[in-house]
Design a protein around this motif. Structure first.
Motif: not given
Length: 775
Positions: A105-112
């Motif tokens: 589950f990745f992608g949310y933190v990186e979206s910043f």
């Protein structure tokens, strides 16, 4: 709410449809005996506190004998993770749990990182996928969409989802290119958000129980297909869910074990009696947890299959390693000798004109063991965080740290009742009241607890912050104080590696820091990033100036020069303390503001000191140029009892000064083995200091009073009265508070000598609810 949900669903689907490639044709495959590791950010981490996904998988596939182990961690990115020294690399943990499949589950933190970092994310993800599928099966999951909660203080959903969508699309694209199964949570969750008028998240992105039900439904459908043909078995599912949650809570204490710096970090190698190290003993404890989790799995399989208990062979649980003390006491068998709470007063020397009385002790209230922080609520009751599991719970003992409520019902200066508001906490090193409930440290999280049915026991619980390091529980989140601005301030110390995930991004911090958290906006920030060792103590004076104590050296700072934004990992340059201390270390601070004490005590700075000088220092604060200075005065009290450890203090509603005595012969995590049996886990006292011959203050009525009456109390000369008024106002409707404050200001007499201070209080109240006093 329905319009909000419809907009969210439409915007999420249309945004993703515009950028997402064709869905991955690969299908997830679960095999007999699979160990599934969940990895990623807080979306993954929080799933273990809910347990619904595993419960459904175990119910649907009982014949497979699945095991799930959650390796999620708040703030984790594909290529960035921050841990305490010695924690171990990702592959080490996958190997240790023998993971055969990974749910990522990745992608949310990186979206910043926005569009500028999108290509880097894609590259990092491709490398991660290649590395993982070389040895394990992998399923990729998109982030969940941001939910519009209709709260103007939070970011707008359209903008948040526009930022997240390209990252969700990138995950889908990489999955398709690599032939890896992909579950599109971003596209599928909005319809479930819109199916209910109740929120699915606590802050727009982090799921509540309802949100986890929706998440589970999406994942279950994607992995196992329609469950319409599955006969419901509510009792079996609830039994499995209860066991999964119990196992996952135990596992959480294993994977994110507190005191990690002593479990596997640099201090784990310190040797004590017979050469026994922390590492020897504490690694065995972790092995014990591993075995117990494995046995939970086996019981879950039995229930899922309808088999008898014990039909699946259990894993032996290794015995714990005993530890011999390096500081025995003078009693039989090396036991330490303790004075009673009343006897200990005879060893105390209060300042002239002051008396010390016993408010409560472990003899009357056994649950008052190892008290670490205290505070009075708006009803005049004393709350105490009790930490009998100190320095952290053993694996063979249930969580039993407590948040206690003590009440003096007859006004004689002694507690008559003691009730546990919460009884299953872990390392509750600090707490503060807010919005009709209480925010409490439960390392490595902050919990928000509330009693909604009026029985005096918390029945609502939510993790509001995660990722706060607990590398050394002595240094964990402590010294909670609600600032005049309505934000919560707390501190942590050296060896820590925090990684706090919020809806505004991730904040990473190494070593000591004072944190600032706005519970209304969910914004967390490094308020005082400074080279602290072990900060304990933070107070605001009547004009909103604050002072911070670094407890290890009892070094006291005027906060202004060491606060203000700096990008991590930068910290403020060293500065001078505002006075020279006489002894160290300190456990807590207070500013004495009480009509019960003589004028010469007003505004004095009090410090609870636990080694060397064991008592409460008293300093008179003075203006000194652009800062402050202080003059040492006669201490409030000191003791010749070696076990006396005053760790927190606060002026009560009656104007008396109350303080906690931690009562422990051993102090320090380096000097003695973490499991040294001489670390006391039984004693604890609350004392009360009064002025001989002076009337006590009349407690101000605060709880439940009309807003207009509360605002009038902001004229009080006593800091803690105004402090508790602000706490009470935090639970009222913001628009009503601001409107009443405007009316109150209009009625103030501008010729009054305190007029400017009254205005300051009114503006602070408005700022605390993030509103402006003037239109």
């Amino acid at each position: 709410m329905q319009l909000r949900a419809l907009f969210l669903a439409t915007s999420c689907v249309s945004t993703l449809a515009a950028v997402a490639p064709a869905q991955s044709p690969a299908r997830a495959e679960l095999r007999e005996g699979d160990v599934i590791a969940l990895v990623g950010n807080a979306l993954a981490e929080r799933m273990q506190h809910d347990g619904q996904l595993e419960a459904r998988l175990q119910l649907r596939l009982p014949e497979l004998g699945l095991s799930l182990r959650n390796l999620g961690f708040s703030g984790d990115e594909v290529a960035i993770r921050q841990r305490t020294s010695g924690f171990g690399a990702p592959d080490e943990h996958l190997e240790r749990v023998q993971a055969s499949a990974v749910f990522a589950f990745f992608g949310y933190v990186e979206s910043f990182g926005g569009t500028e970092k999108l290509q880097q994310f894609r590259s990092d993800l491709e490398h991660y996928v290649d590395h993982t599928i070389a040895t394990r099966r992998l399923v990729l999951f998109s982030p969940v969409p941001y939910e519009d909660l209709g709260n103007p203080l939070l970011p707008a959903a359209a903008g948040e989802n526009a930022r997240i969508a390209p990252y969700a699309a990138a995950i889908a694209d990489v999955a398709h290119a690599k032939g890896v199964p992909f579950v599109d949570l971003f596209a599928r969750m909005p319809s479930l958000y819109g199916a209910s008028m109740e929120p699915h998240t606590i802050d727009g992105i982090h799921l509540n129980e309802r949100g986890h039900r929706a998440l589970t439904a999406v994942i279950e459908s994607a992995l196992l297909g329609d469950r319409a043909n599955l006969a419901p078995d509510t009792m079996r599912e609830q039994t499995i869910l209860a066991l999964v949650r119990e196992k996952d809570e135990l596992w959480f204490q294993r994977y994110q074990v507190t005191d990690g710096y002593n479990v596997y970090g640099e201090r784990s190698k310190l040797a004590y009696v017979d050469g026994v190290t922390n590492f020897d003993v504490l690694q065995r404890e972790l092995e014990s947890i591993d075995a117990r989790c494995a046995n939970f799995d086996r019981r879950i399989w039995e229930i899922g299959r309808g088999a008898a208990e014990g039909s699946v062979a259990r894993v032996p649980v290794p015995p714990l390693i005993p530890v011999v003390t390096n500081r025995p006491g003078e009693g039989p068998g090396g036991a330490h000798v303790f004075l009673s709470g009343l006897e200990a007063i005879g060893r105390m020397s209060p300042s002239e004109g002051l008396d010390v009385g016993l408010f409560a002790d472990e003899a009357r209230f056994p649950e008052l063991a190892k008290p670490v922080q205290m505070s009075f609520d708006t009803r005049g009751r004393l709350w105490v965080a009790a930490w009998p599991s100190y320095p952290h719970a053993r694996p063979d003992q249930p969580a039993h740290d407590k948040l206690l409520v003590l009440e003096d019902t007859d006004g004689d200066g002694r507690a008559d009742t003691c009730k546990a508001f919460a009884s299953d906490l872990q390392n509750p090193t600090g707490f503060e009241f807010w919005n009709g409930g209480v925010i409490v440290a439960n390392a490595p999280d902050l919990l928000f607890l509330r009693d909604t049915d009026g029985d005096g026991v918390a029945d609502q619980r939510e993790r509001v912050l995660h990722g706060l390091s607990s590398a050394d529980t002595h240094h964990s989140a402590n010294s909670f104080v609600l600032g005049p601005d309505g934000a919560l301030y707390f501190q942590e110390g050296i060896f820590h590696r925090s990684q706090v995930e919020t809806i505004h991004g991730v904040v990473r911090q190494k070593d000591g820091c004072v944190w600032r958290f706005e519970p209304r906006t969910w914004r967390a920030e490094r308020y005082a990033p400074y080279g602290f060792l072990n900060p304990h103590g933070h107070v605001f004076d009547r004009w909103g100036q604050d002072f911070i104590t670094d407890g290890t050296g009892n070094e006291n700072f005027f906060a202004l020069p060491i606060t203000g934004f700096l990008p991590a990992p930068k910290q403020h340059a060293p500065t001078e303390t505002f006075f020279r201390q006489s002894s160290r270390p300190a456990g807590g601070t207070e500013i004495l503001s009480s009509a019960h004490f003589p004028p010469e005590f007003q505004g004095d700075y009090l410090i609870a000191n636990v080694i060397g000088f064991q008592g409460i220092f008293r300093y008179g604060i003075e203006d000194d140029g652009s800062g402050f200075g202080a003059v040492e005065r006669d201490p409030i009290v000191h003791s010749s009892n070696a076990n006396f450890r005053p760790v927190d203090l606060e002026v009560g509603p009656d104007g008396a000064l109350y303080f906690l005595d931690w009562q422990n012969p051993l102090i320090g995590h380096m000097q003695h083995h973490l499991r040294d049996p001489s670390r006391d886990q039984v004693h604890g006292r609350v004392y009360r200091v009064t002025c001989r011959g002076r009337a006590l203050s009349k407690p101000a009525p605060i709880a439940g009073r009309p807003i207009a009456e509360l605002l009038a109390l902001l004229k009080s000369s006593e800091d803690r009265v105004r402090y508790r008024v602000r706490i009470e106002l935090s639970s009222r409707r913001s628009d009503e508070v601001v409107e009443a404050a405007r009316t109150w200001v209009k009625g103030l007499d501008d010729s009054n000598a305190e007029h400017e201070h009254h205005l300051l209080e009114a503006h602070a109240v408005a700022h605390a609810v993030l509103a402006r006093l003037q239109e």
